[in-house]
Design a protein around this motif. Structure first.
Motif, PDB file in Angstrom:
ATOM      1  N   LEU A 215       4.253   5.780  -5.144  1.00  0.00           N
ATOM      2  CA  LEU A 215       4.206   5.727  -6.797  1.00  0.00           C
ATOM      3  C   LEU A 215       3.323   6.972  -7.302  1.00  0.00           C
ATOM      4  N   ILE A 216       2.267   7.218  -6.408  1.00  0.00           N
ATOM      5  CA  ILE A 216       1.131   8.339  -7.181  1.00  0.00           C
ATOM      6  C   ILE A 216       1.956   9.647  -6.812  1.00  0.00           C
TER       7      ILE A 216
ATOM      8  N   MET B 289       0.660  -1.247   0.138  1.00  0.00           N
ATOM      9  CA  MET B 289       0.211   0.010   0.043  1.00  0.00           C
ATOM     10  C   MET B 289       0.983   1.380   0.074  1.00  0.00           C
TER      11      MET B 289
ATOM     12  N   SER C 141       4.054   1.653  -1.131  1.00  0.00           N
ATOM     13  CA  SER C 141       4.390   1.626  -2.629  1.00  0.00           C
ATOM     14  C   SER C 141       3.519   2.616  -3.491  1.00  0.00           C
ATOM     15  N   TRP C 142       2.454   2.172  -3.364  1.00  0.00           N
ATOM     16  CA  TRP C 142       1.365   2.861  -4.619  1.00  0.00           C
ATOM     17  C   TRP C 142       1.297   4.180  -4.054  1.00  0.00           C
ATOM     18  N   ILE C 143       1.339   4.565  -2.644  1.00  0.00           N
ATOM     19  CA  ILE C 143       1.203   6.031  -2.594  1.00  0.00           C
ATOM     20  C   ILE C 143       2.272   6.810  -2.680  1.00  0.00           C
TER      21      ILE C 143
END
Length: 97
Positions: free
Chosen positions: A7-8, A1, A3-5
Motif C-alpha cells: 500500500l505504501i 504486514m 499489504s501495508w508495504i
C-alpha cells in the motif's frame, strides 16, 4: 504486514505519477519578468516616492531577500519626504497661531 508495504509503495507510485502528470498538464509555472537595471530600479523607486505612489516601489530579489542598497535608498527617500512634511506641518501651525 506485506499489504501495508504494498500500500505504501502504491501510494508513492501514485504521488510520483500524479506530480509528473500535473507538471505536464500545467507546466512549470510563470516566469517572472526581469527587472530594470539596478540604477533604474533606484530611480523608479525615487520617482514613485516623489509622486506618492508607494504601490509602484519594486526591489530586486537576491538570495536572502531584497537588495540592501535599494532598500536603504528607499528608506532615505522616505525619511527626506517625512522630514519635509513635518517642516511644512510646523510652518502651518505657526501661521495658524
Amino acid at each position: 504486514m506485506l499489504s501495508w508495504i504494498l500500500l505504501i509503495v502504491a501510494l508513492i507510485v501514485l504521488v510520483v505519477l500524479g506530480t509528473w502528470i500535473w507538471g505536464l498538464v500545467f507546466g512549470p509555472g510563470e516566469i517572472m519578468d526581469t527587472l530594470d537595471e539596478p540604477a533604474n530600479v533606484v530611480y523608479n523607486n525615487r520617482s514613485a516616492v516623489r509622486n506618492g505612489r508607494l504601490d509602484k516601489v519594486k526591489f530586486e530579489v537576491v538570495a536572502r531577500g531584497y537588495r540592501q542598497d535599494q532598500v536603504d535608498d528607499l528608506i532615505a527617500q522616505l525619511e527626506k519626504k517625512l522630514a519635509s512634511a513635518q517642516k511644512e506641518s510646523k510652518l502651518e501651525e505657526k501661521e495658524v497661531n
